[in-house]
Scaffold this motif. Structure first.
Motif, PDB file in Angstrom:
ATOM      1  N   ILE A 133       0.657  -1.207   0.018  1.00  0.00           N
ATOM      2  CA  ILE A 133       0.042  -0.153   0.023  1.00  0.00           C
ATOM      3  C   ILE A 133       0.788   1.233   0.069  1.00  0.00           C
ATOM      4  CG2 ILE A 133      -2.020   1.014   1.210  1.00  0.00           C
ATOM      5  CD1 ILE A 133      -2.692  -1.498   2.750  1.00  0.00           C
ATOM      6  N   ASP A 134       0.591   1.978  -1.020  1.00  0.00           N
ATOM      7  CA  ASP A 134       1.491   3.254  -1.042  1.00  0.00           C
ATOM      8  C   ASP A 134       0.613   4.730  -0.784  1.00  0.00           C
ATOM      9  OD1 ASP A 134       3.735   4.669  -1.828  1.00  0.00           O
ATOM     10  OD2 ASP A 134       2.957   5.327  -3.593  1.00  0.00           O
ATOM     11  N   VAL A 135      -0.871   4.330  -0.811  1.00  0.00           N
ATOM     12  CA  VAL A 135      -1.486   5.494  -0.666  1.00  0.00           C
ATOM     13  C   VAL A 135      -2.578   5.356   0.423  1.00  0.00           C
ATOM     14  CG1 VAL A 135      -1.410   6.558  -2.898  1.00  0.00           C
ATOM     15  CG2 VAL A 135      -2.856   4.706  -2.602  1.00  0.00           C
ATOM     16  N   PHE A 136      -3.256   6.389   1.172  1.00  0.00           N
ATOM     17  CA  PHE A 136      -3.968   5.991   2.380  1.00  0.00           C
ATOM     18  C   PHE A 136      -5.235   6.894   2.237  1.00  0.00           C
ATOM     19  CE2 PHE A 136       0.109   4.773   3.024  1.00  0.00           C
ATOM     20  CZ  PHE A 136       0.322   3.377   3.426  1.00  0.00           C
ATOM     21  N   PRO A 137      -6.363   6.610   2.861  1.00  0.00           N
ATOM     22  CA  PRO A 137      -7.210   7.506   2.889  1.00  0.00           C
ATOM     23  C   PRO A 137      -7.146   8.942   3.742  1.00  0.00           C
ATOM     24  CG  PRO A 137      -8.088   5.535   3.862  1.00  0.00           C
ATOM     25  CD  PRO A 137      -6.748   5.154   3.582  1.00  0.00           C
ATOM     26  N   ALA A 138      -6.414   8.855   4.396  1.00  0.00           N
ATOM     27  CA  ALA A 138      -5.646   9.820   5.344  1.00  0.00           C
ATOM     28  C   ALA A 138      -4.245   9.890   5.418  1.00  0.00           C
ATOM     29  CB  ALA A 138      -6.318  10.255   6.626  1.00  0.00           C
ATOM     30  N   GLU A 139      -3.442  10.919   5.151  1.00  0.00           N
ATOM     31  CA  GLU A 139      -1.938  10.855   4.962  1.00  0.00           C
ATOM     32  C   GLU A 139      -1.302  11.898   5.904  1.00  0.00           C
ATOM     33  OE1 GLU A 139      -0.579  10.627   0.943  1.00  0.00           O
ATOM     34  OE2 GLU A 139      -1.747   8.687   0.587  1.00  0.00           O
ATOM     35  N   PRO A 140      -0.208  11.601   6.418  1.00  0.00           N
ATOM     36  CA  PRO A 140       0.374  12.936   7.220  1.00  0.00           C
ATOM     37  C   PRO A 140       0.683  14.016   6.192  1.00  0.00           C
ATOM     38  CG  PRO A 140       1.463  10.783   7.726  1.00  0.00           C
ATOM     39  CD  PRO A 140       0.414  10.547   6.677  1.00  0.00           C
ATOM     40  N   GLY A 141       0.543  15.412   6.862  1.00  0.00           N
ATOM     41  CA  GLY A 141       0.735  16.613   5.880  1.00  0.00           C
ATOM     42  C   GLY A 141       2.196  16.876   5.778  1.00  0.00           C
ATOM     43  N   ALA A 142       3.445  16.297   6.311  1.00  0.00           N
ATOM     44  CA  ALA A 142       4.422  16.619   6.236  1.00  0.00           C
ATOM     45  C   ALA A 142       5.368  15.610   6.454  1.00  0.00           C
ATOM     46  CB  ALA A 142       4.854  18.017   6.589  1.00  0.00           C
ATOM     47  N   ASN A 143       6.785  15.569   5.822  1.00  0.00           N
ATOM     48  CA  ASN A 143       7.564  14.561   6.175  1.00  0.00           C
ATOM     49  C   ASN A 143       7.980  14.594   7.820  1.00  0.00           C
ATOM     50  OD1 ASN A 143       7.824  13.470   3.722  1.00  0.00           O
ATOM     51  ND2 ASN A 143       9.860  14.763   3.014  1.00  0.00           N
TER      52      ASN A 143
END
Length: 305
Positions: free
Chosen positions: A147-157
């Motif tokens: 899985i490389d993509v998610f319904p919600a992802e962090p906003g920054a590194n």
């Protein structure tokens, strides 16, 4: 393709164990990809390129798409999503995020997949029901996932990938033979360069021809370029609110002229009309723009000459 091999050979897990000082050489649950079936959901640019690579690895390729597409190589289109899921050892997603694709892979679809098969999502995070995927992995119905993509992802590194994003994050991180990557499918020097080229070309096509093909949040409309030798031709590019009666108002303005081509597309509350008209005198161009701009749904009107 690298994730297909990594999942089937479990070398992501073995590599992590080696870093912990654990030597765990085994063949149980590890398979060759040659002779296995890859199911591709979405046979666009990426899906079709993937099918060529998969065949070079000796895989059988099936694909499902909402439109009939001429396959590359020996790939075969199947009539339904469920038919693809039932026959595939590996399933990979390559579809856009649309209302009709949200959670298109959920409990019913995962149950259709072969026991011991693998699932890969490098498309869009909301296309997959993550809790349902977790249940399929924990029950052993699926042997692994990437899985490389998610319904919600962090906003920054540097931001945490934990349950602040969703109640599934911590559990997902703990399941064996699951490859999690931080949305890096297009993160190469070459890909970023090509994206820059593509975006600049798309902007130039819009400015010069009015074309919006490839737009994500705007109606996609395209007409072939205006002939250079016909100076009396004018292209109307009219962005407007998506309400009834707009075409009638615009066509009343255009009625004294010959409309050679016309195309309109709507997306949500916004619509976009392109029309090519001929035999327009230079004196009429500004008048046409003003008349169309004064219609009640107007957002932006451009005339290309």
């Amino acid at each position: 393709m690298s994730e297909i091999v990594a999942l089937s050979r479990q070398y992501f897990e073995r590599g992590w164990e080696m870093r912990q000082g654990i030597w765990n050489k085994q063949s149980k649950g590890c398979w060759e990809v040659r002779g296995k079936t890859l199911g591709i959901i979405g046979y666009g640019h990426i899906g079709s390129q993937l099918s060529v690579l998969a065949e070079a690895f000796g895989m059988r390729v099936l694909f499902h798409d909402v439109i009939n597409i001429m396959p590359l190589g020996q790939a075969r289109q199947v009539e339904s999503l469920h038919a693809l899921l039932r026959q595939s050892d590996f399933v990979t997603l390559h579809v856009p995020e649309l209302p009709e694709t949200t959670n298109m892979i959920s409990r019913g679809e995962l149950a259709q997949m072969k026991r011991g098969s693998y699932f890969i999502n490098n498309a869009r995070g909301k296309v997959v029901d993550i809790p349902a995927l977790i249940d399929s992995l924990e029950s052993g119905h699926l042997a692994g996932a990437a899985i490389d993509v998610f319904p919600a992802e962090p906003g920054a590194n540097g931001a945490p990938f934990d349950d602040s994003l969703g109640p599934w994050a911590t559990t997902l991180r703990q399941i064996p033979n699951v490859i999690l990557t931080p949305h890096i499918g297009g993160s190469t020097e070459e890909a970023q360069r090509m994206i820059g080229d593509e975006v600049s070309l798309a902007l130039a096509r819009y400015l010069n021809n009015g074309s919006t093909v490839g737009a994500v949040n705007f109606p996609e409309v395209d007409l072939r370029a205006l002939p250079d030798e016909q100076d009396s031709n004018v292209r109307v590019c009219h962005v407007h609110n998506n309400i009834p009666g707009v075409l009638r108002q615009v066509n009343e303005v255009l009625s004294p002229y010959n409309v050679e081509k016309q195309y309109s597309e709507a997306k949500g509350e916004i619509a976009y009309l392109m029309a090519d008209i001929s035999e327009v005198s230079p004196q009429d161009v500004n008048r046409l723009r003003e008349q169309i701009s004064q219609t009640n749904a107007n957002i932006l009107t451009r005339l290309l000459v």
